[in-house]
Design an enzyme around this catalytic site. Structure first.
Site, mmCIF file in Angstrom:
data_model
loop_
_atom_site.group_PDB
_atom_site.id
_atom_site.type_symbol
_atom_site.label_atom_id
_atom_site.label_comp_id
_atom_site.label_asym_id
_atom_site.label_seq_id
_atom_site.Cartn_x
_atom_site.Cartn_y
_atom_site.Cartn_z
ATOM 1 N N GLY A 36 0.808 -1.220 0.000
ATOM 2 C CA GLY A 36 0.000 0.000 0.000
ATOM 3 C C GLY A 36 0.838 1.266 0.000
ATOM 4 C CG ASP A 51 0.061 -9.146 9.844
ATOM 5 O OD1 ASP A 51 -1.048 -9.617 9.512
ATOM 6 O OD2 ASP A 51 1.143 -9.640 9.499
ATOM 7 C CB ALA A 73 -5.887 -9.837 0.185
ATOM 8 C CE1 TYR A 139 -6.087 -12.640 -4.566
ATOM 9 C CE2 TYR A 139 -7.217 -13.320 -6.566
ATOM 10 C CZ TYR A 139 -7.052 -12.422 -5.530
ATOM 11 O OH TYR A 139 -7.848 -11.304 -5.456
ATOM 12 N NE ARG A 207 -8.329 -13.068 -17.182
ATOM 13 C CZ ARG A 207 -8.249 -14.180 -17.898
ATOM 14 N NH1 ARG A 207 -9.219 -14.500 -18.742
ATOM 15 N NH2 ARG A 207 -7.235 -14.996 -17.759
HETATM 16 P P1 NAD Z 1 -3.608 -3.887 -3.209
HETATM 17 O O1 NAD Z 1 -2.420 -4.784 -3.147
HETATM 18 O O2 NAD Z 1 -3.437 -2.538 -3.789
HETATM 19 O O3 NAD Z 1 -4.269 -3.743 -1.758
HETATM 20 C C1 NAD Z 1 -4.128 -4.710 -0.744
HETATM 21 C C2 NAD Z 1 -3.623 -4.002 0.491
HETATM 22 O O4 NAD Z 1 -3.516 -4.956 1.562
HETATM 23 C C3 NAD Z 1 -2.233 -3.397 0.293
HETATM 24 O O5 NAD Z 1 -2.258 -2.017 0.630
HETATM 25 C C4 NAD Z 1 -1.320 -4.179 1.240
HETATM 26 O O6 NAD Z 1 -0.287 -3.378 1.792
HETATM 27 C C5 NAD Z 1 -2.319 -4.665 2.282
HETATM 28 N N1 NAD Z 1 -1.893 -5.874 2.967
HETATM 29 C C6 NAD Z 1 -1.316 -6.977 2.432
HETATM 30 N N2 NAD Z 1 -1.025 -7.867 3.392
HETATM 31 C C7 NAD Z 1 -1.458 -7.335 4.579
HETATM 32 C C8 NAD Z 1 -1.441 -7.780 5.920
HETATM 33 N N3 NAD Z 1 -0.904 -8.966 6.266
HETATM 34 N N4 NAD Z 1 -1.946 -6.964 6.874
HETATM 35 C C9 NAD Z 1 -2.459 -5.733 6.548
HETATM 36 N N5 NAD Z 1 -2.493 -5.269 5.291
HETATM 37 C C10 NAD Z 1 -2.002 -6.057 4.299
HETATM 38 O O7 NAD Z 1 -4.748 -4.700 -4.014
HETATM 39 P P2 NAD Z 1 -6.201 -4.227 -4.478
HETATM 40 O O8 NAD Z 1 -6.241 -4.443 -5.936
HETATM 41 O O9 NAD Z 1 -6.547 -2.918 -3.907
HETATM 42 O O10 NAD Z 1 -7.106 -5.357 -3.803
HETATM 43 C C11 NAD Z 1 -7.852 -5.100 -2.628
HETATM 44 C C12 NAD Z 1 -8.732 -6.316 -2.327
HETATM 45 O O11 NAD Z 1 -9.642 -6.553 -3.407
HETATM 46 C C13 NAD Z 1 -7.947 -7.605 -2.147
HETATM 47 O O12 NAD Z 1 -8.559 -8.350 -1.109
HETATM 48 C C14 NAD Z 1 -8.124 -8.320 -3.470
HETATM 49 O O13 NAD Z 1 -8.036 -9.730 -3.312
HETATM 50 C C15 NAD Z 1 -9.511 -7.875 -3.862
HETATM 51 N N6 NAD Z 1 -9.731 -7.912 -5.296
HETATM 52 C C16 NAD Z 1 -9.058 -7.042 -6.117
HETATM 53 C C17 NAD Z 1 -9.288 -7.106 -7.488
HETATM 54 C C18 NAD Z 1 -8.592 -6.180 -8.451
HETATM 55 O O14 NAD Z 1 -8.743 -6.366 -9.667
HETATM 56 N N7 NAD Z 1 -7.848 -5.177 -8.004
HETATM 57 C C19 NAD Z 1 -10.160 -8.061 -8.014
HETATM 58 C C20 NAD Z 1 -10.786 -8.931 -7.145
HETATM 59 C C21 NAD Z 1 -10.584 -8.838 -5.782
#
Ligand code: NAD
Length: 309
Positions: A36, A51, A73, A139, A207
């Site tokens: 992030g 965490d 995640a 995943y 997609r």
């Molecule tokens: P991202 O990687 O930008 O955001 C995930 C955030 O979680 C990051 O800021 C990371 O630092 C934080 N993180 C990771 N491990 C952690 C931990 N152990 N403790 C606390 N924080 C932690 O990804 P995103 O694209 O913003 O995805 C956000 C959510 O949406 C995720 O759960 C992802 O699975 C889900 N999602 C995203 C998409 C997409 O296309 N972007 C599609 C389907 C689902």
């Protein structure tokens, strides 16, 4: 309302947290900053670095909170193949830790960001929530297991839960890591630098690309949805776009001549993905507003990484 967003410094989490603040909510964020970027967040979001498996931290962050959006995640499919244990620890274990803390503190609602990846390779399209999931990567397994934990623990302890199966989200600020970068920011970067667009496989795989603001609309609607809305709801554009079509759209948006380079030996994941939005329309009144062409234009207008000279 007091709201906690896990993964608040991430691509989707920051867009959601900022919208929640704009709409007058008091927002706390939790993020370990492994991926992030806290500078994306409005100063009104109270971000704690930590965490999602840290239950004492969750206990204190959840005091007075009525709704949790769980987005923290690890998010890369190819990386999950290399490090399945890490994906299990964060995506599954972190979700169980959160649900335990939610139970202990007494939060009313949890909205979980699941993924369209849980469907895997299905015979029929569009993908509707009644299909038996066929996850094809660690995943996808981790998101499906987390969905089950969220729903089951929620039912057992009387917490309203909803899992949104988000398809391929894109928009300004989407991370562009050096390896395994998402296809839209990668194509934009390749087009603007005058290079070839590198396509995995023959580019016929499709997609469902959904713009970040539409995803945030879906998450916001889930916060207000009737508790009976259903455990799992798709959030996508409802459109199926092949990677070849995406390359053409990037050419139109950037005004560059596009010359795709096909890497036919590379695996491409599932062949087709298109979200059925019937349940989202019915339960959340969800209707995506931004087309792919409009979304690409918005990225070029708003994301300084893709400024055209
Ligand atoms: P991202 O990687 O930008 O955001 C995930 C955030 O979680 C990051 O800021 C990371 O630092 C934080 N993180 C990771 N491990 C952690 C931990 N152990 N403790 C606390 N924080 C932690 O990804 P995103 O694209 O913003 O995805 C956000 C959510 O949406 C995720 O759960 C992802 O699975 C889900 N999602 C995203 C998409 C997409 O296309 N972007 C599609 C389907 C689902």
């Amino acid at each position: 309302m007091h709201i906690l967003v896990t993964g608040a410094a991430g691509f989707l989490g920051s867009a959601l947290a900022n919208r929640l603040v704009d709409e007058g909510h008091s927002v706390r964020g939790l993020d370990d900053l492994s991926a992030g970027d806290p500078t994306r967040l409005s100063p009104q979001v109270l971000l704690t670095r930590g965490d999602v498996n840290d239950r004492p931290k969750l206990w204190s962050l959840l005091q007075g909170v009525s709704c949790v959006f769980h987005l923290a995640a690890r998010v890369s499919v190819p990386e999950s193949v290399l490090f399945p244990r890490d994906y299990n620890t964060v995506n599954v274990g972190g979700t169980v830790s959160l649900m335990e803390a939610v139970r202990d503190v007494g939060v009313q609602r949890v909205i979980f960001a699941s993924s369209g990846a849980v469907y895997g390779e299905q015979g029929a399209q569009p993908l509707h929530e009644g299909l038996a999931p066929l996850p094809g990567s660690p995943y996808a397994v981790s998101k499906l297991a987390a969905e089950y934990y969220v729903r089951t623990i929620g039912q057992l302890v009387g917490v309203t839960t909803l899992s949104l199966r988000v398809f391929n989200a894109y928009g300004p600020g989407q991370p562009l890591p050096a390896v395994h970068a998402p296809v839209i920011p990668r194509f934009l970067q390749q087009a603007l630098s005058g290079g070839s667009l590198v396509v995995s496989g023959d580019g016929r795989q499709t997609r469902d690309y959904v713009y970040v603001d539409d995803v945030v609309d879906g998450l916001m609607a889930a916060m207000m949805a009737e508790p009976s809305a259903g455990g799992v709801i798709n959030i996508g554009s409802g459109q199926s776009t092949s990677v070849r079509q995406l390359a053409e759209a990037v050419g139109r948006a950037t005004g560059r001549k596009i010359e795709p380079l096909y890497r036919n030996t590379e695996t491409t994941g599932v062949s087709t993905m298109q979200a059925d939005l019937g349940l989202a329309q019915q339960a959340l009144r969800f209707a995506p507003r931004v087309s792919l062409d409009e979304g690409l234009a918005l990225i070029l207008a708003e994301d300084p990484r893709f400024r055209r000279d």
